[in-house]
Design a protein around this motif. Structure first.
Motif, PDB file in Angstrom:
ATOM      1  N   TYR A 109       4.788   0.183   0.492  1.00  0.00           N
ATOM      2  CA  TYR A 109       4.716   0.977  -0.164  1.00  0.00           C
ATOM      3  C   TYR A 109       6.085   1.880  -1.547  1.00  0.00           C
ATOM      4  N   VAL A 110       5.896   1.831  -2.470  1.00  0.00           N
ATOM      5  CA  VAL A 110       7.088   2.152  -3.472  1.00  0.00           C
ATOM      6  C   VAL A 110       7.029   3.960  -3.300  1.00  0.00           C
ATOM      7  N   LEU A 111       8.512   3.963  -3.142  1.00  0.00           N
ATOM      8  CA  LEU A 111       8.749   5.656  -2.962  1.00  0.00           C
ATOM      9  C   LEU A 111       9.790   5.986  -4.417  1.00  0.00           C
ATOM     10  N   GLN A 112       9.514   6.921  -4.551  1.00  0.00           N
ATOM     11  CA  GLN A 112      10.723   6.928  -5.672  1.00  0.00           C
ATOM     12  C   GLN A 112      11.100   8.501  -5.805  1.00  0.00           C
ATOM     13  N   GLU A 113      12.673   8.319  -5.906  1.00  0.00           N
ATOM     14  CA  GLU A 113      13.382   9.655  -6.385  1.00  0.00           C
ATOM     15  C   GLU A 113      13.821   9.943  -7.026  1.00  0.00           C
ATOM     16  N   GLN A 114      13.543  10.673  -8.530  1.00  0.00           N
ATOM     17  CA  GLN A 114      14.078  10.610  -9.689  1.00  0.00           C
ATOM     18  C   GLN A 114      14.353   9.099 -10.512  1.00  0.00           C
ATOM     19  N   ARG A 115      15.564   8.779 -10.441  1.00  0.00           N
ATOM     20  CA  ARG A 115      15.506   7.186 -10.923  1.00  0.00           C
ATOM     21  C   ARG A 115      15.593   6.165  -9.932  1.00  0.00           C
ATOM     22  N   GLN A 116      15.910   6.336  -8.755  1.00  0.00           N
ATOM     23  CA  GLN A 116      15.521   5.524  -7.422  1.00  0.00           C
ATOM     24  C   GLN A 116      14.363   5.065  -7.569  1.00  0.00           C
ATOM     25  N   ARG A 117      14.287   4.217  -6.991  1.00  0.00           N
ATOM     26  CA  ARG A 117      13.037   3.126  -6.018  1.00  0.00           C
ATOM     27  C   ARG A 117      13.503   3.012  -5.206  1.00  0.00           C
ATOM     28  N   ALA A 118      12.737   2.477  -4.093  1.00  0.00           N
ATOM     29  CA  ALA A 118      12.643   2.154  -3.250  1.00  0.00           C
ATOM     30  C   ALA A 118      11.333   1.505  -2.152  1.00  0.00           C
ATOM     31  N   LEU A 119      11.479   0.323  -1.805  1.00  0.00           N
ATOM     32  CA  LEU A 119      10.242  -0.245  -0.605  1.00  0.00           C
ATOM     33  C   LEU A 119       9.977  -0.195   0.748  1.00  0.00           C
ATOM     34  N   LEU A 120       8.697   0.415   1.654  1.00  0.00           N
ATOM     35  CA  LEU A 120       8.661   1.102   2.394  1.00  0.00           C
ATOM     36  C   LEU A 120       8.191   0.350   2.637  1.00  0.00           C
ATOM     37  N   ILE A 121       8.460  -0.609   4.335  1.00  0.00           N
ATOM     38  CA  ILE A 121       7.592  -1.729   4.636  1.00  0.00           C
ATOM     39  C   ILE A 121       7.771  -1.653   6.169  1.00  0.00           C
ATOM     40  N   PRO A 122       5.859  -1.793   7.030  1.00  0.00           N
ATOM     41  CA  PRO A 122       5.646  -1.912   7.838  1.00  0.00           C
ATOM     42  C   PRO A 122       6.370  -3.025   8.461  1.00  0.00           C
ATOM     43  N   GLY A 123       6.622  -3.293   9.772  1.00  0.00           N
ATOM     44  CA  GLY A 123       6.396  -3.918  11.041  1.00  0.00           C
ATOM     45  C   GLY A 123       5.558  -4.881  10.922  1.00  0.00           C
ATOM     46  N   TYR A 124       5.838  -6.112  12.311  1.00  0.00           N
ATOM     47  CA  TYR A 124       4.323  -6.661  12.303  1.00  0.00           C
ATOM     48  C   TYR A 124       2.883  -5.961  12.963  1.00  0.00           C
ATOM     49  N   LEU A 125       1.638  -6.887  12.387  1.00  0.00           N
ATOM     50  CA  LEU A 125       0.840  -6.425  12.834  1.00  0.00           C
ATOM     51  C   LEU A 125       0.446  -5.903  14.037  1.00  0.00           C
ATOM     52  N   GLY A 126       0.832  -6.709  15.578  1.00  0.00           N
ATOM     53  CA  GLY A 126       1.067  -5.931  16.721  1.00  0.00           C
ATOM     54  C   GLY A 126       1.470  -4.950  17.240  1.00  0.00           C
ATOM     55  N   ALA A 127       2.248  -5.019  16.075  1.00  0.00           N
ATOM     56  CA  ALA A 127       3.271  -3.301  16.676  1.00  0.00           C
ATOM     57  C   ALA A 127       2.116  -2.261  16.330  1.00  0.00           C
ATOM     58  N   GLY A 128       1.178  -2.436  15.395  1.00  0.00           N
ATOM     59  CA  GLY A 128       0.314  -1.243  14.749  1.00  0.00           C
ATOM     60  C   GLY A 128       0.731  -0.939  13.605  1.00  0.00           C
ATOM     61  N   HIS A 129       1.275  -1.665  13.136  1.00  0.00           N
ATOM     62  CA  HIS A 129       1.900  -0.867  11.416  1.00  0.00           C
ATOM     63  C   HIS A 129       2.824  -0.503  11.871  1.00  0.00           C
ATOM     64  N   GLN A 130       3.536  -0.046  13.049  1.00  0.00           N
ATOM     65  CA  GLN A 130       4.958   0.887  12.446  1.00  0.00           C
ATOM     66  C   GLN A 130       5.937   0.486  11.465  1.00  0.00           C
ATOM     67  N   LEU A 131       6.352   1.961  10.364  1.00  0.00           N
ATOM     68  CA  LEU A 131       6.797   1.797   9.354  1.00  0.00           C
ATOM     69  C   LEU A 131       8.471   1.530  10.241  1.00  0.00           C
ATOM     70  N   GLU A 132       8.764   0.278   9.234  1.00  0.00           N
ATOM     71  CA  GLU A 132      10.495  -0.118   9.918  1.00  0.00           C
ATOM     72  C   GLU A 132      11.269  -0.322   8.978  1.00  0.00           C
ATOM     73  N   ALA A 133      11.383  -0.584   7.839  1.00  0.00           N
ATOM     74  CA  ALA A 133      12.302  -0.641   6.564  1.00  0.00           C
ATOM     75  C   ALA A 133      12.145  -0.207   5.941  1.00  0.00           C
TER      76      ALA A 133
END
Length: 403
Positions: free
Chosen positions: A77-101
């Motif tokens: 997923y893409v996150l944004q705050e003013q001019r800053q942006r980040a990528l939010l990434i889930p982990g392995y499928l086996g862990a139920g797609h927990q957001l980890e990075a």
């Protein structure tokens, strides 16, 4: 140069104290959810709210997004705050797609909070792929309402992940999930549209061509056991969907087992492997065990379980450096050796081979077992996860245990 920061280690490293507060807010955010049940997971909440909320790495507020990126089985997923942006990434499928990075694009910092077995380098590889996707798309406000909400399921060659993460999730939420669902990757157990007819399944030609902006939410969770409803669904599907050339044989096998149990007999399920987590001396152990049962006048029917053929699998696919066809032949030969040894010892136990049969049929057959002895790993999941009230023993070998 990308800097990788494990947020579990920031308390003990003076150079990482700047991320201490964000790491705590991330843990608090994660603690709100229950990944064992999809409606209580972060995906389920985002589905209800039609947006994903996540702690900002730049300030103390929460950011909202409806902007997802995908490249085959990698997404974020893409996150944004003013001019800053980040990528939010889930982990392995086996862990139920927990957001980890989360990757801070301008700062070139990858922050990760472990949950699955994925490490920082794996997330860095995912980041490189998703950044390329992001650069190829027009500039979009992550909170835009124009994105189409789309639920997705990721097929996975490891059937156990699908059995626990996906199939259980679908069984539990058939009254909660109303949106259409797209399937990405393979379906190793059965075609989902046939197994779960109550859902709206997108056909391949109906799925996005990549030009439409999507807000994608994965359907997966990490329940502790397979529900009885899913077990019954699998059994019913397996009973009604045998390959034409196996219907008669399957019926005879089931009737043979049922007669045995009606006459007071019991069934022992034993897995065989010739490669991977192979147990040392298993063949001899089985023979001695059956001899002991015979001496106590409680001889079981023996079902020898082996590699199961998944949905759409070719017998020329490679497993453990040989073709599936060759692997099944090896396991059938091992079963024959066990038969010969039992005959030499004068044991007259009934034996059924469940090697190289369709996966669903194998899972269905496992329901007859009263006890099992299985190798560690997915070969045990077929019976241990589906029939969790059946007692059994899980074993491995010293090499596998050390790794």
């Amino acid at each position: 140069m990308v800097r990788i920061v494990n947020l579990e280690a920031v308390e003990n490293d003076p150079n990482l104290q700047a991320w201490l507060d964000f790491g705590k807010r991330w843990k608090d955010w994660r603690a709100q959810f229950n990944q064992h049940h999809w409606p209580e997971s972060w995906q389920g909440k985002a589905y209800k709210e039609d947006q994903l909320r996540f702690p900002s790495p730049w300030s103390g507020c929460e950011l909202s997004t409806r902007y997802s990126l995908r490249n085959q089985l990698l997404f974020g997923y893409v996150l944004q705050e003013q001019r800053q942006r980040a990528l939010l990434i889930p982990g392995y499928l086996g862990a139920g797609h927990q957001l980890e990075a989360i990757y801070l694009i301008r700062e070139q910092i990858l922050l990760f909070l472990p949950y699955s077995l994925a490490d920082g380098n794996w997330f860095l590889q995912v980041t490189n792929v998703l950044l390329a996707e992001l650069l190829n798309q027009p500039q979009v406000n992550p909170a835009t309402t124009a994105a189409i909400l789309q639920l997705s399921i990721e097929g996975h060659p490891n059937f156990a992940h699908c059995l626990l993460n996906t199939y259980t999730c679908l069984e539990e939420n058939k009254h909660e999930i109303q949106s259409s669902i797209k399937v990405i990757g393979i379906e190793p157990i059965a075609q989902l549209k046939d197994l779960f007819t109550e859902y709206q399944w997108l056909k391949q030609h109906e799925q996005s061509d990549g030009n439409e902006q999507e807000f994608e939410l994965p359907i997966s969770c990490r329940p502790s056991v397979i529900s009885e409803g899913l077990r019954n669904r699998i059994q019913q599907y397996a009973d009604n969907n045998h390959p034409t050339n196996q219907i008669q044989e399957n019926t005879k096998t089931n009737e043979r087992i049922m007669r045995w149990k009606q006459n007071g007999g019991w069934v022992l399920w034993v897995s065989l492997k010739t490669r991977g987590a192979v147990a040392h001396g298993l063949k001899e152990f089985i023979v001695e065990l059956i001899k002991e049962f015979e001496s106590r006048q409680c001889t079981p029917m023996l079902i020898l379980d082996g590699f199961s053929v998944q949905q759409g699998t070719s017998n020329q696919e490679i497993y453990y450096e040989i073709t599936l066809q060759e692997l099944i032949r090896e396991e059938i030969s091992l079963a024959a050796e066990i038969r010969e040894l039992l005959q030499e010892k004068g044991c007259a136990t009934e034996i059924i081979e469940a090697i190289g049969i369709p996966l669903l049929s194998n899972i269905n057959l496992a329901g007859f077992a009263d006890f099992y002895i299985c190798h560690q790993g997915t070969v045990q999941h077929k019976i241990g996860w589906t029939y969790w009230n059946t007692p059994g023993i899980v074993h491995s070998n010293p090499t596998r245990l050390r790794t």
